[in-house]
Design a protein around this motif. Structure first.
Motif, PDB file in Angstrom:
ATOM      1  N   GLU A 307       0.847  -1.205   0.000  1.00  0.00           N
ATOM      2  CA  GLU A 307       0.000   0.000   0.000  1.00  0.00           C
ATOM      3  C   GLU A 307       0.883   1.256   0.000  1.00  0.00           C
ATOM      4  OE1 GLU A 307      -2.985   0.519  -0.528  1.00  0.00           O
ATOM      5  OE2 GLU A 307      -2.869   2.674  -0.110  1.00  0.00           O
ATOM      6  N   GLU A 308       1.861   1.273   0.886  1.00  0.00           N
ATOM      7  CA  GLU A 308       2.758   2.444   0.990  1.00  0.00           C
ATOM      8  C   GLU A 308       3.554   2.618  -0.303  1.00  0.00           C
ATOM      9  OE1 GLU A 308       3.723   2.175   5.825  1.00  0.00           O
ATOM     10  OE2 GLU A 308       5.040   1.226   4.346  1.00  0.00           O
ATOM     11  N   LEU A 309       3.980   1.507  -0.884  1.00  0.00           N
ATOM     12  CA  LEU A 309       4.795   1.582  -2.102  1.00  0.00           C
ATOM     13  C   LEU A 309       3.996   2.150  -3.272  1.00  0.00           C
ATOM     14  CD1 LEU A 309       6.765  -1.803  -1.788  1.00  0.00           C
ATOM     15  CD2 LEU A 309       7.431   0.475  -0.988  1.00  0.00           C
ATOM     16  N   HIS A 310       2.701   1.793  -3.288  1.00  0.00           N
ATOM     17  CA  HIS A 310       1.835   2.401  -4.319  1.00  0.00           C
ATOM     18  C   HIS A 310       1.750   3.916  -4.128  1.00  0.00           C
ATOM     19  CE1 HIS A 310       0.061  -0.655  -6.883  1.00  0.00           C
ATOM     20  NE2 HIS A 310       0.026  -1.483  -5.847  1.00  0.00           N
ATOM     21  N   LEU A 311       1.571   4.339  -2.872  1.00  0.00           N
ATOM     22  CA  LEU A 311       1.454   5.781  -2.580  1.00  0.00           C
ATOM     23  C   LEU A 311       2.731   6.511  -3.003  1.00  0.00           C
ATOM     24  CD1 LEU A 311      -0.210   5.778   0.987  1.00  0.00           C
ATOM     25  CD2 LEU A 311      -1.266   6.466  -1.183  1.00  0.00           C
ATOM     26  N   PHE A 312       3.887   5.895  -2.692  1.00  0.00           N
ATOM     27  CA  PHE A 312       5.168   6.543  -3.012  1.00  0.00           C
ATOM     28  C   PHE A 312       5.323   6.674  -4.536  1.00  0.00           C
ATOM     29  CE2 PHE A 312       9.247   8.019  -1.573  1.00  0.00           C
ATOM     30  CZ  PHE A 312      10.128   7.764  -2.620  1.00  0.00           C
ATOM     31  N   THR A 313       4.947   5.599  -5.230  1.00  0.00           N
ATOM     32  CA  THR A 313       5.075   5.618  -6.701  1.00  0.00           C
ATOM     33  C   THR A 313       4.185   6.697  -7.293  1.00  0.00           C
ATOM     34  OG1 THR A 313       5.501   3.238  -6.607  1.00  0.00           O
ATOM     35  CG2 THR A 313       4.962   4.172  -8.767  1.00  0.00           C
ATOM     36  N   THR A 314       2.952   6.813  -6.781  1.00  0.00           N
ATOM     37  CA  THR A 314       2.030   7.855  -7.291  1.00  0.00           C
ATOM     38  C   THR A 314       2.598   9.245  -7.016  1.00  0.00           C
ATOM     39  OG1 THR A 314       0.204   6.383  -6.797  1.00  0.00           O
ATOM     40  CG2 THR A 314      -0.345   8.703  -7.173  1.00  0.00           C
ATOM     41  N   ILE A 316       5.705  10.105  -6.717  1.00  0.00           N
ATOM     42  CA  ILE A 316       6.833  10.358  -7.612  1.00  0.00           C
ATOM     43  C   ILE A 316       6.313  10.647  -9.024  1.00  0.00           C
ATOM     44  CG2 ILE A 316       8.737   9.201  -8.838  1.00  0.00           C
ATOM     45  CD1 ILE A 316       9.729  10.016  -6.198  1.00  0.00           C
ATOM     46  N   GLN A 317       5.291   9.913  -9.459  1.00  0.00           N
ATOM     47  CA  GLN A 317       4.751  10.149 -10.808  1.00  0.00           C
ATOM     48  C   GLN A 317       4.184  11.572 -10.920  1.00  0.00           C
ATOM     49  OE1 GLN A 317       2.130   6.812 -10.664  1.00  0.00           O
ATOM     50  NE2 GLN A 317       3.401   5.528 -12.014  1.00  0.00           N
ATOM     51  N   ARG A 318       3.648  12.069  -9.769  1.00  0.00           N
ATOM     52  CA  ARG A 318       3.090  13.424  -9.792  1.00  0.00           C
ATOM     53  C   ARG A 318       4.100  14.459  -9.319  1.00  0.00           C
ATOM     54  NH1 ARG A 318      -2.689  11.743  -7.228  1.00  0.00           N
ATOM     55  NH2 ARG A 318      -3.367  10.400  -8.927  1.00  0.00           N
ATOM     56  N   GLU A 371       8.939   2.979 -10.742  1.00  0.00           N
ATOM     57  CA  GLU A 371       7.888   2.107 -11.321  1.00  0.00           C
ATOM     58  C   GLU A 371       8.415   0.674 -11.473  1.00  0.00           C
ATOM     59  OE1 GLU A 371       6.793   4.167 -14.899  1.00  0.00           O
ATOM     60  OE2 GLU A 371       5.357   5.489 -13.854  1.00  0.00           O
ATOM     61  N   SER A 372       9.719   0.538 -11.778  1.00  0.00           N
ATOM     62  CA  SER A 372      10.281  -0.828 -11.905  1.00  0.00           C
ATOM     63  C   SER A 372      10.392  -1.474 -10.526  1.00  0.00           C
ATOM     64  CB  SER A 372      11.662  -0.778 -12.575  1.00  0.00           C
ATOM     65  OG  SER A 372      12.650  -0.277 -11.691  1.00  0.00           O
ATOM     66  N   TYR A 373      10.657  -0.656  -9.493  1.00  0.00           N
ATOM     67  CA  TYR A 373      10.665  -1.176  -8.115  1.00  0.00           C
ATOM     68  C   TYR A 373       9.284  -1.724  -7.751  1.00  0.00           C
ATOM     69  CZ  TYR A 373      15.119   1.132  -6.735  1.00  0.00           C
ATOM     70  OH  TYR A 373      16.423   1.525  -6.602  1.00  0.00           O
ATOM     71  N   LEU A 374       8.229  -0.968  -8.143  1.00  0.00           N
ATOM     72  CA  LEU A 374       6.867  -1.381  -7.772  1.00  0.00           C
ATOM     73  C   LEU A 374       6.507  -2.705  -8.458  1.00  0.00           C
ATOM     74  CD1 LEU A 374       4.351  -0.600  -6.154  1.00  0.00           C
ATOM     75  CD2 LEU A 374       3.480   0.548  -8.212  1.00  0.00           C
ATOM     76  N   ILE A 375       6.950  -2.880  -9.699  1.00  0.00           N
ATOM     77  CA  ILE A 375       6.693  -4.146 -10.410  1.00  0.00           C
ATOM     78  C   ILE A 375       7.325  -5.300  -9.621  1.00  0.00           C
ATOM     79  CG2 ILE A 375       7.293  -5.483 -12.476  1.00  0.00           C
ATOM     80  CD1 ILE A 375       6.985  -2.827 -14.073  1.00  0.00           C
ATOM     81  N   GLU A 376       8.579  -5.111  -9.192  1.00  0.00           N
ATOM     82  CA  GLU A 376       9.250  -6.171  -8.418  1.00  0.00           C
ATOM     83  C   GLU A 376       8.513  -6.424  -7.102  1.00  0.00           C
ATOM     84  OE1 GLU A 376      13.377  -5.217  -7.849  1.00  0.00           O
ATOM     85  OE2 GLU A 376      13.918  -5.812  -9.873  1.00  0.00           O
ATOM     86  N   ALA A 377       8.081  -5.341  -6.456  1.00  0.00           N
ATOM     87  CA  ALA A 377       7.391  -5.506  -5.163  1.00  0.00           C
ATOM     88  C   ALA A 377       6.100  -6.304  -5.353  1.00  0.00           C
ATOM     89  CB  ALA A 377       7.103  -4.136  -4.558  1.00  0.00           C
TER      90      ALA A 377
END
Ligand SMILES: CC1(C)[C@@H]2CC[C@@]1(C)[C@@H](OP(=O)([O-])OP(=O)([O-])[O-])C2
Ligand SMILES: [Mg+2]
Ligand SMILES: [Mg+2]
Ligand SMILES: [Mg+2]
Ligand SMILES: [Mg+2]
Ligand SMILES: [Mg+2]
Length: 546
Positions: A307-314, A316-318, A371-377
């Protein structure tokens, strides 16, 4: 897979604390006596290089020694002049040694030379090298070394590598007494690490130790290597002190205690990637990138919930959007702002000095990385086992090489042109090759421990799953993937129409070399502070050469 509590990386605390680094006495690099002595010794060695009395092969050997001793930078103009002018004198159909040595040095210095110089050493049908060459051990060793300069499709050099490798292994197994110990140890060293794969500065000291013992060592050359090592060590220490002040100021190691606190190892990386003395600013910048990549990698690999990793990725994307940043847990906000602060600072310096606004490009590399980190996670949390092809397609990015190379590109490119910037950030083959070597070497050194504590299956594990083989066979397979990728790297380095400067291509190749150095003999010289690499680190950064 996720048992409630957060995982730990099992990493030990830092080996050097902030105060001990700040207390280092770094005056050696300003000491007039040392600097004057170095100027004098450089003058003497220059004379040797241009002395007409010296025959061409001895001159080539001297050039090779200067490179391995980490002092070739002082003679770059002379060396290039010699290599261009002696272009044809060392190609000698009766001398495999000089032909191989000359071939390698020309390619190492980016001077085009065809693999056809080796045709005269093949049998009549041209299908293999003459068996009689098997008695010329020094020539075989140089042929082996030369074969690693192979670009894609150069079959003669592939043949040379196989021919020389087999015979050199036989020599080691055999009991030929006429091979002296120095030659035996250089054969052993070369079979593990060909010269073309060796970074210069981090290996210089161990080469100095070997050189000192040789009957044919040149005292003036050795003296210069020693004086220069002590001067550059003090310069490296000053750079390290500046990076450690930055790292301390971020408080990331204190507020995110699960991350690897490795600012010294992060700095060590840069001494192999950016070896030129004048690239002080770039080594300091690269150390910060390494520390930020390490921190965010540990957030994704060890600590963050999905959940936290999704928030961090979003967030960073924004990038600049405060609302999405405010949704992050405090530890992630610190990380996010440290990264944003760094990218803005670098962007400002690049705009000021190069007149090009790099922010959109460097930000994109961090978004791609995360985004590549999130795929691995997601793969990890779902227990998904990717195929090798699927894994490496994502993992050459997730190793963190693209932000590294993007920042280096902007710093080491004299006049930044948009079309070159775009080709760089499409991710040019030179970038992918460098990052792939970095990734494969990293997995050889870290993935057994990573998967043990909980991480996505890496190259070794993907190969073992796919080929139903053991870890040793998987290592052999990954090593052959590294060899294949080096052919692509060499092709890009020799390309005449490359969009990149020589210095950038050198740094990109060195990024892969440095990973192979840090993870040598398949263990983790970074996170787990592997003793051999740690000793080499101390020799380079902390222990003056007596
Ligand atoms: C500098 C680096 C090469 C980069 C950041 C620290 C590293 C040593 C490596 O860390 P690691 O955890 O092995 O990366 P990954 O395997 O999790 O991608 C990735
Ligand atoms: Mg330069
Ligand atoms: Mg990791
Ligand atoms: Mg990772
Ligand atoms: Mg990972
Ligand atoms: Mg790893």
């Amino acid at each position: 897979l996720q048992t409630g509590g957060r995982r730990s990386g099992g990493y030990q605390p830092a080996l050097w604390d902030f105060d001990s680094i700040q207390l280092l006495k770094t005056t050696n690099c300003e000491d007039e006596r040392h600097l004057t002595k170095r100027v004098d010794l450089i003058g003497q060695v220059k004379k040797m290089l241009v002395d007409v009395g010296v025959n061409d092969v001895a001159r080539l050997e001297l050039i090779d020694e200067l490179h391995r001793l980490g002092i070739s930078w002082h003679f770059e103009d002379e060396i290039i002049e010699i290599l261009y002018s002696s272009h044809r004198s060392w190609v000698d159909p009766t001398d495999l040694y000089s032909t191989s040595l000359g071939f390698r040095l020309l390619r190492q210095y980016g001077i085009p030379v065809s693999q056809e110089v080796f045709d005269c050493f093949k049998n009549d049908k041209g299908t293999n090298f003459k068996p009689s060459l098997g008695n010329d051990i020094k020539g075989l060793l140089q042929l082996y070394e030369a074969s690693f300069l192979q670009t894609q499709g150069e079959e003669t050099l592939e043949l040379a590598k196989e021919f020389a490798t087999n015979l050199l292994h036989k020599k080691l197994e055999g009991s030929d007494h006429e091979i002296d110990n120095n030659l035996l140890s250089s054969i052993r060293g070369a079979l593990e690490f060909p010269a073309h794969w060796r970074v210069q500065m981090p290996n210089a000291r161990s080469y100095m130790n070997a050189y000192k013992k040789r009957a044919d060592m040149n005292p003036t050359v050795f003296e210069l290597a020693k004086v220069d090592m002590n001067i550059v060590q003090a310069q490296f220490q000053q750079e390290l002190q500046e990076t450690s002040r930055w790292w301390e100021h971020t408080r990331l190691a204190q507020q995110l205690p699960f991350v690897r606190d490795r600012i010294v190892e992060c700095y060590l990386w840069t001494t192999g990637v950016l070896q030129r003395r004048e690239h002080r600013y770039e080594r300091i910048m690269l150390t910060k990138i390494n520390a930020l990549v390490t921190t965010i990698d540990d957030v994704f690999d060890i600590y963050g919930t999905l959940e936290e990793l999704h928030l961090f990725t979003t967030a960073i994307q924004r990038w600049g959007d405060n609302d999405s940043m405010m949704q992050l847990p405090p530890y992630m906000q610190l990380c996010f702002l440290a990264l944003q602060d760094f990218v803005i600072e670098m962007g400002y310096d690049i705009l000021k000095e190069k007149g090009f606004n790099s922010i959109a490009y460097t930000q994109k590399t961090w978004v791609d990385l995360i985004e590549s980190y999130l795929i691995e996670a997601k793969w990890y949390y779902n227990g998904y086992k990717p195929s090798m092809e699927e894994y490496i397609k994502n993992a050459w990015i997730s190793i963190g090489g693209v932000p590294i190379l993007s920042h280096i590109f902007f710093r080491l490119t004299n006049s930044v042109k948009k079309e070159d910037v775009d080709r760089m950030h499409q991710y040019h083959d030179a970038v992918r090759a460098s990052c792939t070597i970095l990734r494969l070497a990293d997995d050889m050194g870290t993935s057994l421990v990573e998967v043990e504590r909980g991480d996505v299956p890496k190259s070794l594990q993907c190969i073992m799953n796919e080929k139903k083989c053991g870890v040793e066979d998987a290592r052999k397979h990954v090593r052959s993937m590294i060899e294949e990728t080096w052919k692509l790297m060499n092709t890009e380095m020799m390309r005449v129409d490359s969009p990149f400067s020589k210095h950038f291509l050198e740094a990109a190749a060195n990024l892969g070399r440095m990973a192979q150095f840090v993870y040598q003999d398949g263990s983790d010289g970074f996170g787990m502070q592997h003793s051999k690499v740690n000793n080499l680190l101390r020799g380079l950064l902390f222990e003056p050469y007596a």
